[in-house]
Design an enzyme around this catalytic site. Sequence first.
Site, PDB file in Angstrom:
ATOM      1  N   GLU A 170       0.846  -1.185   0.000  1.00 13.88           N
ATOM      2  CA  GLU A 170       0.000   0.000   0.000  1.00 13.88           C
ATOM      3  C   GLU A 170       0.881   1.234   0.000  1.00 13.88           C
ATOM      4  O   GLU A 170       1.996   1.223   0.546  1.00 13.88           O
ATOM      5  CB  GLU A 170      -0.909   0.014   1.241  1.00 13.88           C
ATOM      6  CG  GLU A 170      -1.854   1.212   1.289  1.00 13.88           C
ATOM      7  CD  GLU A 170      -2.838   1.147   2.453  1.00 13.88           C
ATOM      8  OE1 GLU A 170      -3.660   2.071   2.581  1.00 13.88           O
ATOM      9  OE2 GLU A 170      -2.786   0.162   3.222  1.00 13.88           O
TER      10      GLU A 170
ATOM     11  N   ASN B 110      -6.607   1.571   2.811  1.00 11.76           N
ATOM     12  CA  ASN B 110      -7.299   2.847   2.936  1.00 11.76           C
ATOM     13  C   ASN B 110      -6.889   3.823   1.840  1.00 11.76           C
ATOM     14  O   ASN B 110      -7.697   4.649   1.403  1.00 11.76           O
ATOM     15  CB  ASN B 110      -7.019   3.464   4.307  1.00 11.76           C
ATOM     16  CG  ASN B 110      -7.579   2.630   5.446  1.00 11.76           C
ATOM     17  OD1 ASN B 110      -8.317   1.681   5.235  1.00 11.76           O
ATOM     18  ND2 ASN B 110      -7.206   2.981   6.668  1.00 11.76           N
TER      19      ASN B 110
ATOM     20  N   ASN C  84     -12.285  -1.151  -0.572  1.00 14.35           N
ATOM     21  CA  ASN C  84     -11.588  -1.569   0.639  1.00 14.35           C
ATOM     22  C   ASN C  84     -12.346  -1.077   1.869  1.00 14.35           C
ATOM     23  O   ASN C  84     -12.654   0.113   1.981  1.00 14.35           O
ATOM     24  CB  ASN C  84     -10.173  -0.975   0.668  1.00 14.35           C
ATOM     25  CG  ASN C  84      -9.445  -1.284   1.971  1.00 14.35           C
ATOM     26  OD1 ASN C  84      -9.006  -2.414   2.182  1.00 14.35           O
ATOM     27  ND2 ASN C  84      -9.336  -0.291   2.841  1.00 14.35           N
ATOM     28  N   GLU C  85     -12.659  -1.995   2.776  1.00  9.11           N
ATOM     29  CA  GLU C  85     -13.230  -1.672   4.093  1.00  9.11           C
ATOM     30  C   GLU C  85     -14.320  -0.600   4.006  1.00  9.11           C
ATOM     31  O   GLU C  85     -14.303   0.399   4.728  1.00  9.11           O
ATOM     32  CB  GLU C  85     -12.123  -1.249   5.059  1.00  9.11           C
ATOM     33  CG  GLU C  85     -11.159  -2.373   5.384  1.00  9.11           C
ATOM     34  CD  GLU C  85     -10.129  -2.009   6.440  1.00  9.11           C
ATOM     35  OE1 GLU C  85     -10.060  -0.830   6.846  1.00  9.11           O
ATOM     36  OE2 GLU C  85      -9.373  -2.902   6.862  1.00  9.11           O
TER      37      GLU C  85
ATOM     38  N   TYR D  75      -6.399  -8.019  12.669  1.00 10.54           N
ATOM     39  CA  TYR D  75      -5.071  -7.745  13.231  1.00 10.54           C
ATOM     40  C   TYR D  75      -5.099  -8.077  14.718  1.00 10.54           C
ATOM     41  O   TYR D  75      -6.120  -7.901  15.392  1.00 10.54           O
ATOM     42  CB  TYR D  75      -4.699  -6.272  13.036  1.00 10.54           C
ATOM     43  CG  TYR D  75      -4.538  -5.874  11.592  1.00 10.54           C
ATOM     44  CD1 TYR D  75      -3.375  -6.190  10.887  1.00 10.54           C
ATOM     45  CD2 TYR D  75      -5.547  -5.201  10.917  1.00 10.54           C
ATOM     46  CE1 TYR D  75      -3.220  -5.832   9.556  1.00 10.54           C
ATOM     47  CE2 TYR D  75      -5.403  -4.836   9.583  1.00 10.54           C
ATOM     48  CZ  TYR D  75      -4.235  -5.155   8.910  1.00 10.54           C
ATOM     49  OH  TYR D  75      -4.088  -4.804   7.590  1.00 10.54           O
TER      50      TYR D  75
ATOM     51  N   GLU E 233      -6.234  -9.077   4.498  1.00  9.45           N
ATOM     52  CA  GLU E 233      -5.410  -8.327   5.446  1.00  9.45           C
ATOM     53  C   GLU E 233      -5.380  -9.093   6.757  1.00  9.45           C
ATOM     54  O   GLU E 233      -6.435  -9.327   7.361  1.00  9.45           O
ATOM     55  CB  GLU E 233      -5.950  -6.909   5.693  1.00  9.45           C
ATOM     56  CG  GLU E 233      -5.752  -5.938   4.559  1.00  9.45           C
ATOM     57  CD  GLU E 233      -6.099  -4.503   4.950  1.00  9.45           C
ATOM     58  OE1 GLU E 233      -5.891  -4.124   6.123  1.00  9.45           O
ATOM     59  OE2 GLU E 233      -6.596  -3.768   4.072  1.00  9.45           O
TER      60      GLU E 233
ATOM     61  N   GLN F 273       1.809  -5.705   6.085  1.00  9.50           N
ATOM     62  CA  GLN F 273       2.124  -5.516   4.668  1.00  9.50           C
ATOM     63  C   GLN F 273       3.491  -6.127   4.376  1.00  9.50           C
ATOM     64  O   GLN F 273       4.029  -6.843   5.220  1.00  9.50           O
ATOM     65  CB  GLN F 273       2.082  -4.042   4.336  1.00  9.50           C
ATOM     66  CG  GLN F 273       0.656  -3.484   4.443  1.00  9.50           C
ATOM     67  CD  GLN F 273       0.540  -2.052   3.941  1.00  9.50           C
ATOM     68  OE1 GLN F 273       1.403  -1.527   3.256  1.00  9.50           O
ATOM     69  NE2 GLN F 273      -0.554  -1.405   4.305  1.00  9.50           N
TER      70      GLN F 273
END
Length: 505
Positions: free
Chosen positions: A27, A72, A172-173, A244, A292, A351
């Site tokens: 990213e 993001n 994304n999200e 996470y 992720e 990442q």
Amino acid sequence: MNTARLILDTRRRVAPVPRRLFGSFVEHLGRCVYTGIYEPGHPTADPHGFRGDVLALVRELGVTTVRYPGGNFVSSYRWEDGIGPVDQRPARLDLAWHSLETNAFGLDEFMRWVRAAGVEPIMAANLGTRGTAEAVDLLEYANHRGGSHLADRRRDNGAADPYGIRLWCLGNEMDGPWQVGARTAPEYGRLAAQTAKAMRRFDPDLELIACGSSHSSMPTFGTWERDVLTEAYDDIDLISLHAYYQPVDGDLPSFLASAEDMDRYIDAVTAIADSVGAIRRSTKKIMIAFDEWNVWYQSAAPSTPPSGEDWPVAPPLLEDHYSVADAVVVGGLLISLLRHSDRVTAACQAQLVNVIAPIMTEPGGAAWRQTIFHPFARTARHARGAVLDALRDSSTTATDRYGEVDAVDAVSTWDDSTGEMTVFLVNRSADTPAEVTVEVGGARVAGVVECVTIGGGDLDARNTADGPDHAAPRPNGSAHGTGSGIGLTLPPASWTMARLTTTTS
């Protein structure tokens, strides 16, 4: 001493090991791109500005796919800013991470990089500030052979052949209030379905990922998946999961058992997807892209982006320096992903470089492996063939978050073309070793090829530029046995990989 019994049979298989399970994520965030994978002028840089030392480590890590450009970041990204002559590309404010994006690295550079790295791209489209038209434009630029305006722009920019990107993220999200352009589930579901339909008019065989919940503790978790799939079930192939993990209030036992949460999360989303399919009387199965996942110390100072008038270029952000305990947890999360390989067919550790990453770099200097590099690299290299349906009987260990859990977690793969069986194990007890018996059916164990362990000692040990091999897997000499199985000892709070040779005669 805890004990555990693992029963494996080469005839009882979950699914083939999905090679896309060993993906990563790049990213435009912090130093992931700039001074991470891309640093013109670095002593190891190639003519395209790609760091050769990082490329070597990426190949060693065994990454199979890389998701790009966010995250993001993608929700306010104009992909057109990153193509054409570099000196004519506009600098833009990145609203996601409060940084200045120079656009010196864009789609064409990324595609050159993935080819140099030998990995498959996963491309994310902006469905935050943009929508269907821009996603289709991006697809045309990337994948059309020529003769159209955008395909010819790609050719003029030096890429005569189409990129052939197969796997695409539709945003994304999009449930997250932090996301630029966040939407309700019905709004996003309709947009994802509309975009998917348009993209499939260009290529019906694309593989498309819809956004699931940003994490399982979101207030709309469950209803989000149901509503999105109600709108888009027939048009997409996979739904994303993000998670996470970090220790909370020093709770090491719960942290070591983080895979419990991942297991429950995957099982819940699978059940929701199947319920929507059942209501629709569909024979189609929605697969899962866990695109992720990692250990991330989100409350730590390095995770706080700049603010106010400060819009720096590639500031150090999310640069967690991982411990042995973190490596044990990562090894456990990989076990969970493999265990669910009948439904989780793609995954991306987030990442790749510098940003919550297995690889760290110094600008103009060294690159090195963090502790979490090792279980990922070993699993990616040796999890081959089919995942076996492992039956476990283990002592338990107490956790505040998950209650009593198996002290030993494990999964195994078997490659019938080579006869190699690999067993991955985590001792989730923080203070007690475990004696493990592995019983094998359908084949006979000819010997132990290799057995390595990380953990069982200084759980806070870390690797650095000056000590890049301080914390790494070490030989575990306890593994022994032939014929119907083996035995081995797992130190407390440890991840272990045991490779066995087998015969079927």
